[in-house]
Design a protein around this motif. Structure first.
Motif, mmCIF file in Angstrom:
data_model
loop_
_atom_site.group_PDB
_atom_site.id
_atom_site.type_symbol
_atom_site.label_atom_id
_atom_site.label_comp_id
_atom_site.label_asym_id
_atom_site.label_seq_id
_atom_site.Cartn_x
_atom_site.Cartn_y
_atom_site.Cartn_z
ATOM 1 N N GLY A 184 -73.989 122.462 -61.041
ATOM 2 C CA GLY A 184 -74.057 121.372 -60.076
ATOM 3 C C GLY A 184 -75.171 120.376 -60.306
ATOM 4 O O GLY A 184 -75.507 119.599 -59.419
ATOM 5 N N VAL A 185 -75.754 120.374 -61.504
ATOM 6 C CA VAL A 185 -76.824 119.420 -61.815
ATOM 7 C C VAL A 185 -76.203 118.150 -62.374
ATOM 8 O O VAL A 185 -75.394 118.201 -63.306
ATOM 9 C CB VAL A 185 -77.825 120.004 -62.837
ATOM 10 N N ASN A 186 -76.560 117.015 -61.801
ATOM 11 C CA ASN A 186 -76.106 115.728 -62.324
ATOM 12 C C ASN A 186 -77.034 115.345 -63.469
ATOM 13 O O ASN A 186 -78.216 115.109 -63.256
ATOM 14 C CB ASN A 186 -76.122 114.661 -61.231
ATOM 15 N N VAL A 187 -76.488 115.323 -64.677
ATOM 16 C CA VAL A 187 -77.258 114.999 -65.873
ATOM 17 C C VAL A 187 -76.894 113.589 -66.323
ATOM 18 O O VAL A 187 -75.718 113.253 -66.417
ATOM 19 C CB VAL A 187 -76.969 116.002 -67.013
ATOM 20 N N ARG A 188 -77.919 112.790 -66.572
ATOM 21 C CA ARG A 188 -77.695 111.445 -67.124
ATOM 22 C C ARG A 188 -78.289 111.388 -68.523
ATOM 23 O O ARG A 188 -79.315 112.009 -68.803
ATOM 24 C CB ARG A 188 -78.361 110.392 -66.262
ATOM 25 N N GLY A 189 -77.618 110.636 -69.386
ATOM 26 C CA GLY A 189 -78.094 110.514 -70.752
ATOM 27 C C GLY A 189 -77.714 109.185 -71.353
ATOM 28 O O GLY A 189 -76.985 108.391 -70.745
ATOM 29 N N PHE B 79 -75.980 109.015 -84.850
ATOM 30 C CA PHE B 79 -75.771 109.053 -83.399
ATOM 31 C C PHE B 79 -77.000 109.712 -82.793
ATOM 32 O O PHE B 79 -77.465 110.740 -83.300
ATOM 33 C CB PHE B 79 -74.563 109.914 -83.031
ATOM 34 N N ILE B 80 -77.505 109.161 -81.711
ATOM 35 C CA ILE B 80 -78.651 109.745 -81.011
ATOM 36 C C ILE B 80 -78.272 109.933 -79.545
ATOM 37 O O ILE B 80 -77.719 109.017 -78.923
ATOM 38 C CB ILE B 80 -79.892 108.824 -81.094
ATOM 39 N N PHE B 81 -78.562 111.120 -79.003
ATOM 40 C CA PHE B 81 -78.343 111.350 -77.574
ATOM 41 C C PHE B 81 -79.667 111.760 -76.950
ATOM 42 O O PHE B 81 -80.374 112.634 -77.462
ATOM 43 C CB PHE B 81 -77.306 112.449 -77.308
ATOM 44 N N THR B 82 -79.989 111.117 -75.820
ATOM 45 C CA THR B 82 -81.237 111.389 -75.103
ATOM 46 C C THR B 82 -80.940 111.667 -73.637
ATOM 47 O O THR B 82 -80.253 110.872 -72.985
ATOM 48 C CB THR B 82 -82.191 110.178 -75.211
ATOM 49 N N VAL B 83 -81.440 112.782 -73.122
ATOM 50 C CA VAL B 83 -81.323 113.089 -71.695
ATOM 51 C C VAL B 83 -82.345 112.231 -70.953
ATOM 52 O O VAL B 83 -83.519 112.181 -71.326
ATOM 53 C CB VAL B 83 -81.588 114.575 -71.427
ATOM 54 N N THR C 74 -85.254 117.014 -75.601
ATOM 55 C CA THR C 74 -84.845 115.878 -74.785
ATOM 56 C C THR C 74 -83.899 114.951 -75.534
ATOM 57 O O THR C 74 -83.044 114.323 -74.949
ATOM 58 C CB THR C 74 -86.087 115.079 -74.311
ATOM 59 N N SER C 75 -84.060 114.893 -76.852
ATOM 60 C CA SER C 75 -83.264 113.983 -77.662
ATOM 61 C C SER C 75 -82.925 114.657 -78.985
ATOM 62 O O SER C 75 -83.715 115.450 -79.506
ATOM 63 C CB SER C 75 -84.050 112.694 -77.918
#
Length: 85
Positions: free
Chosen positions: A19-24, A57-61, A79-80
């Protein structure tokens, strides 16, 4: 090409947190802000937009939120991350 990111959220005791809303944020070959909610295993998955180009490709929370919990980025194991195709 596409990339995928799987984010696992654990509580202070190391247990999965649902139930955690994660944005990235995707950056590099693609650019987008995304959000989703962790499942019962504490996992949320994101897939980048497709591209015909090769590169990184880079993904960062950027945020995690759930009532009763505070997001502290410095406690992240990671984190990334990036992948080059």
């Amino acid at each position: 090409y596409r990339a995928s990111a799987a984010i696992t959220v654990l509580n202070a005791s190391g247990q999965p947190l649902s139930g955690v809303n994660v944005r990235g944020r995707w950056s590099g070959l693609t650019s987008a802000t995304v959000s989703g909610t962790t499942n019962s295993a504490g996992v949320v998955k994101f897939t980048s937009a497709a591209t015909r180009n090769r590169g990184t490709f880079i993904f960062t929370v950027t945020l995690g939120s759930r009532a009763g919990y505070k997001y502290v980025a410095t406690q992240n194991v990671e984190t990334s991350d990036s992948i080059t195709r």
